[in-house]
Design an enzyme around this catalytic site. Structure first.
Site, PDB file in Angstrom:
ATOM      1  CE1 TYR A 144      -3.826   2.321   0.865  1.00  0.00           C
ATOM      2  CE2 TYR A 144      -2.478   3.042   2.720  1.00  0.00           C
ATOM      3  CZ  TYR A 144      -3.581   3.203   1.905  1.00  0.00           C
ATOM      4  OH  TYR A 144      -4.452   4.250   2.122  1.00  0.00           O
ATOM      5  CG  ASN A 173      -4.300   6.672  11.464  1.00  0.00           C
ATOM      6  OD1 ASN A 173      -4.408   5.653  10.797  1.00  0.00           O
ATOM      7  ND2 ASN A 173      -3.209   6.969  12.140  1.00  0.00           N
ATOM      8  CE  LYS A 187      -8.824   3.003   6.782  1.00  0.00           C
ATOM      9  NZ  LYS A 187     -10.245   3.196   6.464  1.00  0.00           N
TER      10      LYS A 187
HETATM   11  P1  NAD Z   1     -12.877   3.382   1.623  1.00  0.00           P
HETATM   12  O1  NAD Z   1     -12.374   1.990   1.469  1.00  0.00           O
HETATM   13  O2  NAD Z   1     -14.070   3.621   2.471  1.00  0.00           O
HETATM   14  O3  NAD Z   1     -13.168   4.023   0.193  1.00  0.00           O
HETATM   15  C1  NAD Z   1     -12.463   3.668  -0.967  1.00  0.00           C
HETATM   16  C2  NAD Z   1     -13.484   3.364  -2.048  1.00  0.00           C
HETATM   17  O4  NAD Z   1     -12.793   3.036  -3.261  1.00  0.00           O
HETATM   18  C3  NAD Z   1     -14.372   2.156  -1.707  1.00  0.00           C
HETATM   19  O5  NAD Z   1     -15.733   2.522  -1.676  1.00  0.00           O
HETATM   20  C4  NAD Z   1     -14.075   1.169  -2.814  1.00  0.00           C
HETATM   21  O6  NAD Z   1     -15.213   0.420  -3.248  1.00  0.00           O
HETATM   22  C5  NAD Z   1     -13.566   2.092  -3.931  1.00  0.00           C
HETATM   23  N1  NAD Z   1     -12.797   1.320  -4.896  1.00  0.00           N
HETATM   24  C6  NAD Z   1     -11.868   0.355  -4.646  1.00  0.00           C
HETATM   25  N2  NAD Z   1     -11.442  -0.194  -5.787  1.00  0.00           N
HETATM   26  C7  NAD Z   1     -12.114   0.447  -6.782  1.00  0.00           C
HETATM   27  C8  NAD Z   1     -12.112   0.297  -8.196  1.00  0.00           C
HETATM   28  N3  NAD Z   1     -11.345  -0.609  -8.798  1.00  0.00           N
HETATM   29  N4  NAD Z   1     -12.928   1.096  -8.929  1.00  0.00           N
HETATM   30  C9  NAD Z   1     -13.738   2.007  -8.319  1.00  0.00           C
HETATM   31  N5  NAD Z   1     -13.776   2.194  -6.980  1.00  0.00           N
HETATM   32  C10 NAD Z   1     -12.977   1.413  -6.232  1.00  0.00           C
HETATM   33  O7  NAD Z   1     -11.636   4.250   2.128  1.00  0.00           O
HETATM   34  P2  NAD Z   1     -11.562   5.755   2.647  1.00  0.00           P
HETATM   35  O8  NAD Z   1     -11.168   5.703   4.076  1.00  0.00           O
HETATM   36  O9  NAD Z   1     -12.756   6.530   2.253  1.00  0.00           O
HETATM   37  O10 NAD Z   1     -10.288   6.260   1.835  1.00  0.00           O
HETATM   38  C11 NAD Z   1     -10.371   7.135   0.721  1.00  0.00           C
HETATM   39  C12 NAD Z   1      -8.962   7.418   0.209  1.00  0.00           C
HETATM   40  O11 NAD Z   1      -8.162   7.963   1.247  1.00  0.00           O
HETATM   41  C13 NAD Z   1      -8.214   6.176  -0.288  1.00  0.00           C
HETATM   42  O12 NAD Z   1      -7.445   6.520  -1.411  1.00  0.00           O
HETATM   43  C14 NAD Z   1      -7.313   5.829   0.864  1.00  0.00           C
HETATM   44  O13 NAD Z   1      -6.176   5.120   0.443  1.00  0.00           O
HETATM   45  C15 NAD Z   1      -6.975   7.210   1.417  1.00  0.00           C
HETATM   46  N6  NAD Z   1      -6.583   7.165   2.835  1.00  0.00           N
HETATM   47  C16 NAD Z   1      -7.517   6.975   3.806  1.00  0.00           C
HETATM   48  C17 NAD Z   1      -7.110   6.943   5.132  1.00  0.00           C
HETATM   49  C18 NAD Z   1      -8.099   6.755   6.250  1.00  0.00           C
HETATM   50  O14 NAD Z   1      -7.682   6.791   7.410  1.00  0.00           O
HETATM   51  N7  NAD Z   1      -9.376   6.570   5.993  1.00  0.00           N
HETATM   52  C19 NAD Z   1      -5.759   7.103   5.469  1.00  0.00           C
HETATM   53  C20 NAD Z   1      -4.841   7.274   4.460  1.00  0.00           C
HETATM   54  C21 NAD Z   1      -5.265   7.329   3.142  1.00  0.00           C
END
Ligand code: NAD
Length: 334
Positions: A144, A173, A187
């Site tokens: 990742y 986070n 998480k």
């Molecule tokens: P989440 O998993 O709730 O949302 C990600 C969404 O992407 C999901 O709904 C999933 O279905 C969609 N997805 C995955 N593969 C896909 C594909 N092939 N085509 C279309 N959609 C697809 O996660 P989140 O917490 O909302 O995170 C959003 C972004 O923020 C991500 O890029 C994540 O890496 C980044 N991020 C989040 C956190 C956190 O703490 N939540 C921390 C660091 C980075």
């Protein structure tokens, strides 16, 4: 506006905010939001690992893209599936960037992560807060983290070679209501809230690691505010978006117990995945660029998150509805 990952936690909150601000919004994901309907003008189910779907998502005069789609989860998930996560996210990010460029998108925001930071700088629970330059020399988390760092580099190349306007946000986070709280992708704040909600007063709950590992956590409303502000800024390079409120995981558990009004003991599972030993955000650059930073305290954010998860579990019949006496007792305390 286009929001990818709009069926996910942060993406769904962002669509709500952009609609409230009066924008026309196209939302794209593999799935619809789990807990409530999306207010997006269009919601398209598309797999963004595919090039043709990325062209479709960015068609017809989309100005700004918030690129949040990613295969991701909590520490258990991202330490278990390096190959699939790295491959899926590489395809999504390379195709989305190029499709956005070809379709004339004017601004593109990439959601990166604190997992890009060099692991050697996170060996101590009493960690020095991470500045943006601490991502190099590169030694990110396997799978990742490597993929996020590479996708950041792609954004920089597009900016340099094509004058393509990109923004890079490193989340630390994010937690809050409407986030996954069960099933393996949740998480720490959500997982702990679920465990605490399902436990009875005096029970013991399992905590991964020795509980002394440290992190900072950002409430989702602050995250959304930061995203909108960073998109509107003129800053191209990576920016931390997190809080500087460092806590141990044990302290996090205690705060969730406090929100729940329960006294529980902890059973530390030393075999459980715990990631780096300590991680905190240094917000100096964020403050400098935006003249703003996240302000919602962990205690405040956890209260709202815990109440939402407890209510969801109640609706699902997984915890008993409180008696009238318990409800009025709770209100009296509040
Ligand atoms: P989440 O998993 O709730 O949302 C990600 C969404 O992407 C999901 O709904 C999933 O279905 C969609 N997805 C995955 N593969 C896909 C594909 N092939 N085509 C279309 N959609 C697809 O996660 P989140 O917490 O909302 O995170 C959003 C972004 O923020 C991500 O890029 C994540 O890496 C980044 N991020 C989040 C956190 C956190 O703490 N939540 C921390 C660091 C980075």
């Amino acid at each position: 506006m286009l929001v990818t990952g709009a069926g996910g936690f942060i993406g769904h909150h962002l669509v709500k905010r952009l609609k409230a601000d009066g924008y026309w919004v196209r939302a794209v994901d593999l799935k619809y939001p789990e807990y409530e309907a999306s207010p997006a003008d269009e919601f398209e189910i598309l797999d963004l690992r595919r090039w043709d779907n990325c062209l479709m998502a960015t068609r017809n005069g989309i100005d700004e893209v918030y690129s949040l789609a990613a295969d991701m989860g909590g520490i258990g998930y991202i330490t278990a599936f390096h190959a699939a996560i790295a491959r899926n996210n590489t395809l999504i990010n390379a195709h989305m960037l190029e499709a956005s460029r070809q379709n004339g998108v004017t601004r593109y925001l990439f959601s990166s992560s604190a997992c890009v930071y060099a692991q050697s700088k996170q060996l101590d629970a009493d960690v020095t807060p991470l500045r943006e330059e601490d991502a190099f020399p590169a030694q990110p988390e396997p799978g990742y983290g490597w993929e996020k760092l590479y996708a950041e580099e792609l954004c920089r190349y597009y900016c340099h070679d094509y004058n393509f306007e990109s923004r890079i946000v490193r989340f630390h986070n994010v937690y809050g209501p409407l986030g996954t709280y069960d099933g393996g992708k949740e998480k720490a704040p959500a997982a702990l809230s679920r465990k605490v909600a399902l436990a009875s007063d005096g029970d013991e709950i399992e905590v991964w690691g020795d509980g002394k590992q440290t992190r900072s956590f950002m409430y989702v409303d602050d995250c959304i505010e930061g995203l909108v502000r960073i998109m509107a800024s003129n800053y191209h390079d990576a920016l931390n978006l997190g809080t500087e409120e460092l806590v141990t995981i044990d302290q996090l558990v205690d705060m969730v117990c406090e929100a729940a009004g329960k006294r529980l003991s902890k059973r530390h599972n030393l075999q459980g995945p715990q990631g780096v030993r300590g991680r905190n955000s240094d917000n100096a650059r964020l403050r400098n660029v935006l003249n703003w930073e996240p302000a919602i305290s962990l205690r405040q954010g956890l209260r709202r998150t815990y109440s939402w998860i407890e209510e969801e579990l109640r609706k699902a019949g997984r915890i008993a509805t409180p008696t009238k006496a318990a409800v009025s007792g709770k209100q009296a305390v509040a």
